[in-house]
Design a protein around this motif. Structure first.
Motif, PDB file in Angstrom:
ATOM      1  N   VAL A 101       0.845  -1.193   0.000  1.00  0.00           N
ATOM      2  CA  VAL A 101       0.000   0.000   0.000  1.00  0.00           C
ATOM      3  C   VAL A 101       0.881   1.244   0.000  1.00  0.00           C
ATOM      4  N   PHE A 102       0.570   2.188  -0.885  1.00  0.00           N
ATOM      5  CA  PHE A 102       1.336   3.423  -1.009  1.00  0.00           C
ATOM      6  C   PHE A 102       0.885   4.456   0.028  1.00  0.00           C
ATOM      7  N   ASP A 103       1.758   5.418   0.256  1.00  0.00           N
ATOM      8  CA  ASP A 103       1.384   6.556   1.101  1.00  0.00           C
ATOM      9  C   ASP A 103       0.173   7.254   0.487  1.00  0.00           C
ATOM     10  N   GLY A 104      -0.735   7.680   1.336  1.00  0.00           N
ATOM     11  CA  GLY A 104      -1.949   8.339   0.856  1.00  0.00           C
ATOM     12  C   GLY A 104      -3.093   7.360   0.644  1.00  0.00           C
ATOM     13  N   TYR A 105      -2.802   6.058   0.855  1.00  0.00           N
ATOM     14  CA  TYR A 105      -3.830   5.025   0.703  1.00  0.00           C
ATOM     15  C   TYR A 105      -3.932   4.226   2.002  1.00  0.00           C
ATOM     16  N   THR A 106      -5.106   3.695   2.268  1.00  0.00           N
ATOM     17  CA  THR A 106      -5.346   2.922   3.488  1.00  0.00           C
ATOM     18  C   THR A 106      -6.040   1.617   3.149  1.00  0.00           C
ATOM     19  N   LEU A 107      -5.575   0.525   3.738  1.00  0.00           N
ATOM     20  CA  LEU A 107      -6.259  -0.757   3.602  1.00  0.00           C
ATOM     21  C   LEU A 107      -7.122  -0.970   4.834  1.00  0.00           C
ATOM     22  N   ASP A 108      -8.434  -0.932   4.641  1.00  0.00           N
ATOM     23  CA  ASP A 108      -9.378  -1.184   5.726  1.00  0.00           C
ATOM     24  C   ASP A 108      -9.695  -2.679   5.717  1.00  0.00           C
ATOM     25  N   THR A 109      -9.083  -3.428   6.630  1.00  0.00           N
ATOM     26  CA  THR A 109      -9.249  -4.882   6.629  1.00  0.00           C
ATOM     27  C   THR A 109     -10.639  -5.311   7.109  1.00  0.00           C
ATOM     28  N   ALA A 110     -11.342  -4.433   7.790  1.00  0.00           N
ATOM     29  CA  ALA A 110     -12.694  -4.768   8.252  1.00  0.00           C
ATOM     30  C   ALA A 110     -13.677  -4.812   7.086  1.00  0.00           C
ATOM     31  N   THR A 111     -13.485  -3.908   6.117  1.00  0.00           N
ATOM     32  CA  THR A 111     -14.384  -3.849   4.964  1.00  0.00           C
ATOM     33  C   THR A 111     -13.722  -4.357   3.683  1.00  0.00           C
ATOM     34  N   ASN A 112     -12.430  -4.740   3.780  1.00  0.00           N
ATOM     35  CA  ASN A 112     -11.652  -5.182   2.606  1.00  0.00           C
ATOM     36  C   ASN A 112     -11.675  -4.111   1.517  1.00  0.00           C
ATOM     37  N   ARG A 113     -11.379  -2.889   1.952  1.00  0.00           N
ATOM     38  CA  ARG A 113     -11.332  -1.777   1.021  1.00  0.00           C
ATOM     39  C   ARG A 113      -9.945  -1.127   1.032  1.00  0.00           C
ATOM     40  N   LEU A 114      -9.432  -0.909  -0.165  1.00  0.00           N
ATOM     41  CA  LEU A 114      -8.245  -0.082  -0.341  1.00  0.00           C
ATOM     42  C   LEU A 114      -8.750   1.274  -0.797  1.00  0.00           C
ATOM     43  N   GLN A 115      -8.507   2.324  -0.005  1.00  0.00           N
ATOM     44  CA  GLN A 115      -9.132   3.611  -0.296  1.00  0.00           C
ATOM     45  C   GLN A 115      -8.162   4.768  -0.126  1.00  0.00           C
ATOM     46  N   SER A 116      -8.560   5.884  -0.702  1.00  0.00           N
ATOM     47  CA  SER A 116      -7.802   7.103  -0.496  1.00  0.00           C
ATOM     48  C   SER A 116      -7.942   7.511   0.969  1.00  0.00           C
ATOM     49  N   THR A 117      -6.824   7.793   1.604  1.00  0.00           N
ATOM     50  CA  THR A 117      -6.859   8.123   3.034  1.00  0.00           C
ATOM     51  C   THR A 117      -7.658   9.403   3.287  1.00  0.00           C
ATOM     52  N   ASN A 118      -7.493  10.369   2.409  1.00  0.00           N
ATOM     53  CA  ASN A 118      -8.153  11.651   2.617  1.00  0.00           C
ATOM     54  C   ASN A 118      -9.563  11.705   2.037  1.00  0.00           C
ATOM     55  N   ASN A 119      -9.882  10.811   1.106  1.00  0.00           N
ATOM     56  CA  ASN A 119     -11.190  10.862   0.467  1.00  0.00           C
ATOM     57  C   ASN A 119     -11.669   9.429   0.187  1.00  0.00           C
ATOM     58  N   PRO A 120     -12.304   8.785   1.170  1.00  0.00           N
ATOM     59  CA  PRO A 120     -12.702   7.376   1.065  1.00  0.00           C
ATOM     60  C   PRO A 120     -13.716   7.065  -0.037  1.00  0.00           C
ATOM     61  N   LYS A 121     -14.277   8.081  -0.709  1.00  0.00           N
ATOM     62  CA  LYS A 121     -15.201   7.762  -1.800  1.00  0.00           C
ATOM     63  C   LYS A 121     -14.438   7.234  -3.018  1.00  0.00           C
ATOM     64  N   TYR A 122     -13.127   7.397  -2.995  1.00  0.00           N
ATOM     65  CA  TYR A 122     -12.267   6.748  -3.987  1.00  0.00           C
ATOM     66  C   TYR A 122     -11.750   5.460  -3.350  1.00  0.00           C
ATOM     67  N   TYR A 123     -12.202   4.347  -3.874  1.00  0.00           N
ATOM     68  CA  TYR A 123     -11.854   3.090  -3.209  1.00  0.00           C
ATOM     69  C   TYR A 123     -11.886   1.908  -4.180  1.00  0.00           C
ATOM     70  N   ALA A 124     -11.334   0.789  -3.713  1.00  0.00           N
ATOM     71  CA  ALA A 124     -11.405  -0.481  -4.443  1.00  0.00           C
ATOM     72  C   ALA A 124     -11.755  -1.576  -3.449  1.00  0.00           C
ATOM     73  N   GLU A 125     -12.834  -2.279  -3.709  1.00  0.00           N
ATOM     74  CA  GLU A 125     -13.234  -3.402  -2.863  1.00  0.00           C
ATOM     75  C   GLU A 125     -12.499  -4.673  -3.290  1.00  0.00           C
ATOM     76  N   ILE A 126     -12.145  -5.493  -2.311  1.00  0.00           N
ATOM     77  CA  ILE A 126     -11.431  -6.747  -2.569  1.00  0.00           C
ATOM     78  C   ILE A 126     -12.317  -7.904  -2.107  1.00  0.00           C
ATOM     79  N   GLU A 127     -12.637  -8.794  -3.028  1.00  0.00           N
ATOM     80  CA  GLU A 127     -13.453  -9.963  -2.685  1.00  0.00           C
ATOM     81  C   GLU A 127     -12.755 -11.234  -3.174  1.00  0.00           C
ATOM     82  N   LYS A 128     -12.515 -12.147  -2.256  1.00  0.00           N
ATOM     83  CA  LYS A 128     -11.955 -13.454  -2.613  1.00  0.00           C
ATOM     84  C   LYS A 128     -13.112 -14.387  -2.919  1.00  0.00           C
ATOM     85  N   VAL A 129     -13.130 -14.961  -4.117  1.00  0.00           N
ATOM     86  CA  VAL A 129     -14.249 -15.813  -4.521  1.00  0.00           C
ATOM     87  C   VAL A 129     -13.893 -17.282  -4.351  1.00  0.00           C
ATOM     88  N   SER A 130     -14.894 -18.128  -4.325  1.00  0.00           N
ATOM     89  CA  SER A 130     -14.683 -19.555  -4.107  1.00  0.00           C
ATOM     90  C   SER A 130     -13.929 -20.173  -5.279  1.00  0.00           C
TER      91      SER A 130
END
Length: 227
Positions: A101-130
């Motif tokens: 993860v780069f500076d300025g980004y946050t990995l929220d392990t509770a929601t499995n979201r990689l998001q902009s630290t300052n603006n969480p509306k910019y994000y990427a969801e991570i889903e592991k499928v079967s």
């Protein structure tokens, strides 16, 4: 010859004949000696030892392969972002996976979201499928999800060249003046686990800068060995 002497002679001959016959049978019968019996026992023991050693070596080999499959990841790693831009990222871990993860980004392990630290509306969801998920079914699912944002386009193979998602199994995208929305199918090359990435970069000042670092981070994902 008188009868007593004749009877004695016949008895002596019969006794001699019986004695010789018994000796002959004893001589001809094969004798089982200790030297003959020992090799058979020794051979069985040696074979058992070879089998035991083979099992032990095989188990040790399996343990070595399992250990080798667990990759120790460096705490930080540098990535070439293109145009001479090299950035350092820090390894972050969740219960199921790890990624850089780069500076300025946050990995929220509770929601499995990689998001902009300052603006969480910019994000990427991570889903592991079967395991064994069908790519066509995932494609149809992605098209259905993205339709609400606009016209869905599919990219794969050479169309993704030089981008961080070049190895993606599938990339669906809606891109217009309102922003960019991606639905990506990604396979971890080590574990062969499949992931869905849903990236959203709505219109705004970060819409042009959010996606490349975010997708670069996602391309570094690796499943945890015990997940």
């Amino acid at each position: 010859m008188n009868k007593p002497n004749q009877s004695l002679a016949i008895a002596s001959i019969l006794l001699l004949t019986l004695t010789m016959t018994a000796c002959q049978k004893q001589t001809n019968a094969p004798a089982a000696t200790d030297s003959q019996a020992t090799p058979a026992i020794s051979s069985t023991t040696e074979n058992q030892q070879v089998d035991d050693n083979t099992v032990t070596d095989s188990a040790a080999s399996s343990d070595d392969e399992a250990t080798a499959s667990v990759v120790e990841r460096e705490p930080t790693k540098s990535f070439d972002m293109g145009m001479g831009d090299t950035r350092k990222a820090t390894l972050k871990k969740s219960k199921d996976y790890s990624l850089y993860v780069f500076d300025g980004y946050t990995l929220d392990t509770a929601t499995n979201r990689l998001q902009s630290t300052n603006n969480p509306k910019y994000y990427a969801e991570i889903e592991k499928v079967s395991s064994g998920s069908n790519l066509d079914e995932l494609r149809n699912q992605g098209i259905k999800e993205l339709t609400e944002y606009g016209e869905v386009k599919e990219y794969k193979g050479d169309q993704l060249a030089e981008g961080p998602m070049v190895s993606a199994s599938l990339l669906l995208q809606v891109s217009d003046e309102k922003g960019v929305h991606d639905y990506i199918i990604w396979e971890d090359q080590q574990s062969k686990d499949t992931y869905i990435f849903r990236a959203h970069a709505p219109e705004g000042k970060e819409s042009d800068t959010f996606l490349t670092p975010a997708l670069t981070s996602l391309s570094s994902i690796m499943s945890n060995p015990d997940s």
